[in-house]
Write an enzyme that holds these catalytic residues in place. Structure first.
Site, PDB file in Angstrom:
ATOM      1  N   ASN A   9      60.458  48.007 -46.597  1.00 57.71           N
ATOM      2  CA  ASN A   9      59.588  47.422 -45.994  1.00 57.71           C
ATOM      3  C   ASN A   9      57.940  47.040 -46.739  1.00 57.71           C
ATOM      4  O   ASN A   9      57.920  46.943 -48.009  1.00 57.71           O
ATOM      5  CB  ASN A   9      58.631  49.236 -45.911  1.00 57.71           C
ATOM      6  CG  ASN A   9      57.418  50.054 -45.167  1.00 57.71           C
ATOM      7  OD1 ASN A   9      56.470  48.340 -44.637  1.00 57.71           O
ATOM      8  ND2 ASN A   9      57.220  50.520 -45.412  1.00 57.71           N
ATOM      9  N   TRP A  10      57.889  45.370 -45.600  1.00 52.70           N
ATOM     10  CA  TRP A  10      57.312  44.867 -47.148  1.00 52.70           C
ATOM     11  C   TRP A  10      55.527  45.189 -47.223  1.00 52.70           C
ATOM     12  O   TRP A  10      54.718  44.434 -47.907  1.00 52.70           O
ATOM     13  CB  TRP A  10      56.465  43.420 -46.507  1.00 52.70           C
ATOM     14  CG  TRP A  10      58.286  42.378 -46.757  1.00 52.70           C
ATOM     15  CD1 TRP A  10      58.839  42.832 -47.101  1.00 52.70           C
ATOM     16  CD2 TRP A  10      58.981  41.337 -46.308  1.00 52.70           C
ATOM     17  NE1 TRP A  10      60.627  42.023 -46.991  1.00 52.70           N
ATOM     18  CE2 TRP A  10      59.772  41.110 -46.698  1.00 52.70           C
ATOM     19  CE3 TRP A  10      57.416  40.013 -45.999  1.00 52.70           C
ATOM     20  CZ2 TRP A  10      60.498  39.937 -46.577  1.00 52.70           C
ATOM     21  CZ3 TRP A  10      58.121  38.327 -45.584  1.00 52.70           C
ATOM     22  CH2 TRP A  10      59.748  39.123 -46.311  1.00 52.70           C
ATOM     23  N   LYS A  11      55.011  45.864 -46.196  1.00 51.30           N
ATOM     24  CA  LYS A  11      53.909  46.194 -45.742  1.00 51.30           C
ATOM     25  C   LYS A  11      52.448  45.363 -46.156  1.00 51.30           C
ATOM     26  O   LYS A  11      53.390  44.550 -45.516  1.00 51.30           O
ATOM     27  CB  LYS A  11      52.866  47.333 -47.568  1.00 51.30           C
ATOM     28  CG  LYS A  11      54.528  48.392 -47.245  1.00 51.30           C
ATOM     29  CD  LYS A  11      53.920  49.850 -48.695  1.00 51.30           C
ATOM     30  CE  LYS A  11      55.371  50.467 -49.016  1.00 51.30           C
ATOM     31  NZ  LYS A  11      54.357  51.685 -49.555  1.00 51.30           N
ATOM     32  N   HIS A  96      54.901  55.898 -39.891  1.00 54.72           N
ATOM     33  CA  HIS A  96      54.950  55.995 -41.462  1.00 54.72           C
ATOM     34  C   HIS A  96      53.995  56.718 -42.623  1.00 54.72           C
ATOM     35  O   HIS A  96      53.049  56.625 -41.791  1.00 54.72           O
ATOM     36  CB  HIS A  96      54.660  54.172 -41.973  1.00 54.72           C
ATOM     37  CG  HIS A  96      54.983  53.949 -43.961  1.00 54.72           C
ATOM     38  ND1 HIS A  96      54.685  54.643 -44.715  1.00 54.72           N
ATOM     39  CD2 HIS A  96      56.721  53.918 -44.159  1.00 54.72           C
ATOM     40  CE1 HIS A  96      54.959  54.201 -45.661  1.00 54.72           C
ATOM     41  NE2 HIS A  96      56.283  53.947 -45.429  1.00 54.72           N
ATOM     42  N   GLU A  98      51.559  55.804 -44.203  1.00 56.00           N
ATOM     43  CA  GLU A  98      50.734  55.553 -44.637  1.00 56.00           C
ATOM     44  C   GLU A  98      50.256  55.223 -43.435  1.00 56.00           C
ATOM     45  O   GLU A  98      48.520  55.171 -43.345  1.00 56.00           O
ATOM     46  CB  GLU A  98      51.099  54.039 -45.901  1.00 56.00           C
ATOM     47  CG  GLU A  98      51.607  54.468 -47.084  1.00 56.00           C
ATOM     48  CD  GLU A  98      52.294  53.456 -47.322  1.00 56.00           C
ATOM     49  OE1 GLU A  98      52.010  51.978 -46.757  1.00 56.00           O
ATOM     50  OE2 GLU A  98      53.074  52.926 -48.292  1.00 56.00           O
ATOM     51  N   GLU A 170      61.102  60.025 -46.114  1.00 54.79           N
ATOM     52  CA  GLU A 170      60.165  60.309 -47.500  1.00 54.79           C
ATOM     53  C   GLU A 170      59.624  60.525 -47.720  1.00 54.79           C
ATOM     54  O   GLU A 170      57.693  60.635 -47.639  1.00 54.79           O
ATOM     55  CB  GLU A 170      59.674  58.732 -45.986  1.00 54.79           C
ATOM     56  CG  GLU A 170      60.296  57.652 -45.805  1.00 54.79           C
ATOM     57  CD  GLU A 170      60.151  56.302 -45.862  1.00 54.79           C
ATOM     58  OE1 GLU A 170      60.015  55.017 -46.264  1.00 54.79           O
ATOM     59  OE2 GLU A 170      58.619  55.937 -45.516  1.00 54.79           O
ATOM     60  N   GLY A 176      55.240  54.780 -53.525  1.00 55.47           N
ATOM     61  CA  GLY A 176      54.853  54.014 -53.976  1.00 55.47           C
ATOM     62  C   GLY A 176      54.662  54.984 -55.739  1.00 55.47           C
ATOM     63  O   GLY A 176      53.399  54.183 -56.168  1.00 55.47           O
ATOM     64  N   SER A 215      60.162  55.260 -53.573  1.00 55.58           N
ATOM     65  CA  SER A 215      60.236  54.543 -54.970  1.00 55.58           C
ATOM     66  C   SER A 215      62.041  54.586 -55.279  1.00 55.58           C
ATOM     67  O   SER A 215      62.570  55.097 -56.449  1.00 55.58           O
ATOM     68  CB  SER A 215      59.771  55.655 -56.215  1.00 55.58           C
ATOM     69  OG  SER A 215      58.707  55.322 -56.064  1.00 55.58           O
ATOM     70  N   GLY A 236      60.166  50.411 -50.435  1.00 52.35           N
ATOM     71  CA  GLY A 236      59.341  49.540 -50.043  1.00 52.35           C
ATOM     72  C   GLY A 236      58.985  48.562 -51.234  1.00 52.35           C
ATOM     73  O   GLY A 236      59.929  47.137 -50.845  1.00 52.35           O
ATOM     74  N   GLY A 237      58.488  48.662 -52.671  1.00 48.52           N
ATOM     75  CA  GLY A 237      58.019  48.131 -53.744  1.00 48.52           C
ATOM     76  C   GLY A 237      59.072  46.963 -54.186  1.00 48.52           C
ATOM     77  O   GLY A 237      59.378  46.374 -54.712  1.00 48.52           O
TER      78      GLY A 237
HETATM   79  C1  PEP Z   1      58.501  52.967 -48.108  1.00 50.45           C
HETATM   80  O1  PEP Z   1      57.110  52.816 -48.053  1.00 50.45           O
HETATM   81  O2  PEP Z   1      58.257  52.629 -47.237  1.00 50.45           O
HETATM   82  C2  PEP Z   1      58.610  53.322 -49.466  1.00 50.45           C
HETATM   83  C3  PEP Z   1      59.525  54.063 -49.749  1.00 50.45           C
HETATM   84  O3  PEP Z   1      57.736  52.281 -50.180  1.00 50.45           O
HETATM   85  P1  PEP Z   1      58.556  52.668 -52.336  1.00 50.45           P
HETATM   86  O4  PEP Z   1      59.996  51.910 -51.932  1.00 50.45           O
HETATM   87  O5  PEP Z   1      57.241  51.327 -52.574  1.00 50.45           O
HETATM   88  O6  PEP Z   1      58.174  53.986 -52.369  1.00 50.45           O
END
Ligand code: PEP
Length: 255
Positions: A9-11, A96, A98, A170, A176, A215, A236-237
Site C-alpha cells: 500500500n503505497w498510500k 483502510h 486511514e 490491521e 505506521g 509495521s 505500508g512503509g
Molecule cells: C498500511 O497502511 O496498511 C500499513 C500496514 O502500513 P505500515 O506497514 O506502514 O504500518
C-alpha cells in the site's frame, strides 16, 4: 491450501519517476515466486495506468487504494469500481483505517459495505481492512470490534469463490507506528476472523486469505506469516523500498 499474498500500500507516496524506479527495483530483486506467493502493488489512482504498463510481463499485480460505491454520476473527484478495473487492477483496498479514522473521510461500515459490493460487481477483489484502535484493545474490545466491522461490511455479500475476497487485519495502533502485533496477538485475531467467515461462508472460509498489516518488516514477517491463519501481509512503509518489500516476499516464500 492458501497462496500467501503480499500487497504494498503505497498510500500518497511516490511521483511517477520514483514509482517506475521502485517497480523496476522490485522486479529485478524479486525471487522466483511462481505460484507460491502472489504480489501486488497499490499505487495512487493516478499511477494505476502507468504502473499497469510498468509491471506488464512481471509477476506483480495491481490494486487501488480505494474506490467509490456509485457506478457513475455527479460525484466530483470519485473513482468507480469499473474505472479501477479498466486500469487492469485486480485488487482494491477498502476500509483502510486511514479512511475510517484519520483522514477526515470518516468512512462508516455502511459505506465500506457498499464499496465491497461495488468491487465484486466489477470483478475486483476487495482487500477488506478491519482492526481495533489502541483504546479499543485496552478496553478488551478487539474481537468485538473486528466482528462488527467484518459482519457489517460483508452482510448479504456472497463471494462465489475464495479468491473473490481478501481480509486484512490491521490493528490501528500498529499502522505506521513501528509497533507490531505479536505473532500470538495476530494469530488470535486471525483465527477469530476465520471463525466469523466460517459462520458467513461455511468451508469457503478455509480458503479466504487473511493478511496481517501493521509495521510488517523483513525481520518480523517470517514469524507473523508463519502463524496458522496469517496468509500474507498488507505492507505500508516497507513496500516503498525494493529491499524491504522483497525481503517480506522472501519471508512469505519460506513460510
Ligand atoms: C498500511 O497502511 O496498511 C500499513 C500496514 O502500513 P505500515 O506497514 O506502514 O504500518
Amino acid at each position: 491450501m492458501r497462496t500467501p499474498l503480499i500487497a504494498g500500500n503505497w498510500k500518497m507516496n511516490m511521483d511517477l519517476h520514483s514509482a517506475r524506479v521502485l517497480v523496476s527495483g522490485i522486479v529485478s530483486e524479486l525471487p522466483a515466486v511462481a505460484d507460491k506467493v502472489e504480489v501486488a502493488i497499490c499505487p495512487s489512482y493516478v499511477y494505476l495506468f502507468p504502473m499497469a504498463k510498468a509491471i506488464a510481463g512481471s509477476p506483480l499485480q495491481l490494486g487501488a487504494q480505494d474506490l467509490f460505491f456509485e457506478s457513475a454520476g455527479a460525484f466530483t473527484g470519485e473513482v468507480s469500481a469499473a474505472m479501477v478495473a479498466d486500469t487492469g487492477a485486480r485488487y482494491a483496498i477498502l476500509g483502510h483505517s486511514e479512511r475510517r479514522h484519520t483522514i477526515g473521510h470518516l468512512e462508516d461500515d455502511w459505506m465500506i459495505h457498499r464499496k465491497v459490493a461495488a468491487a465484486l460487481a466489477a470483478s475486483l477483489t476487495p482487500i477488506l481492512c478491519v482492526g481495533e484502535t489502541l483504546a479499543e484493545r485496552e478496553a478488551g474490545q478487539t474481537l468485538e470490534v473486528v466482528t462488527f466491522q467484518l459482519v457489517a461490511a460483508l452482510n448479504g455479500i456472497k463471494p462465489a469463490k475464495a479468491s473473490d475476497l481478501v481480509v486484512a487485519y490491521e490493528p490501528v495502533w500498529a499502522i505506521g507506528t513501528g509497533k507490531t502485533a505479536t505473532p500470538q496477538q495476530a494469530q488470535e485475531v486471525h483465527a477469530h476472523i476465520r471463525a466469523e467467515l466460517r459462520g458467513l461462508y461455511g468451508d469457503l472460509a478455509d480458503e479466504i486469505r487473511i493478511l496481517y498489516g501493521g509495521s510488517m518488516k523483513p525481520d518480523n514477517a517470517a514469524e507473523l506469516i508463519g502463524q496458522a491463519d496469517v496468509d500474507g501481509g498488507l505492507i505500508g512503509g516497507a513496500s516503498l523500498k525494493p529491499a524491504s518489500f522483497v525481503g517480506i516476499i522472501a519471508a512469505a516464500l519460506a513460510s
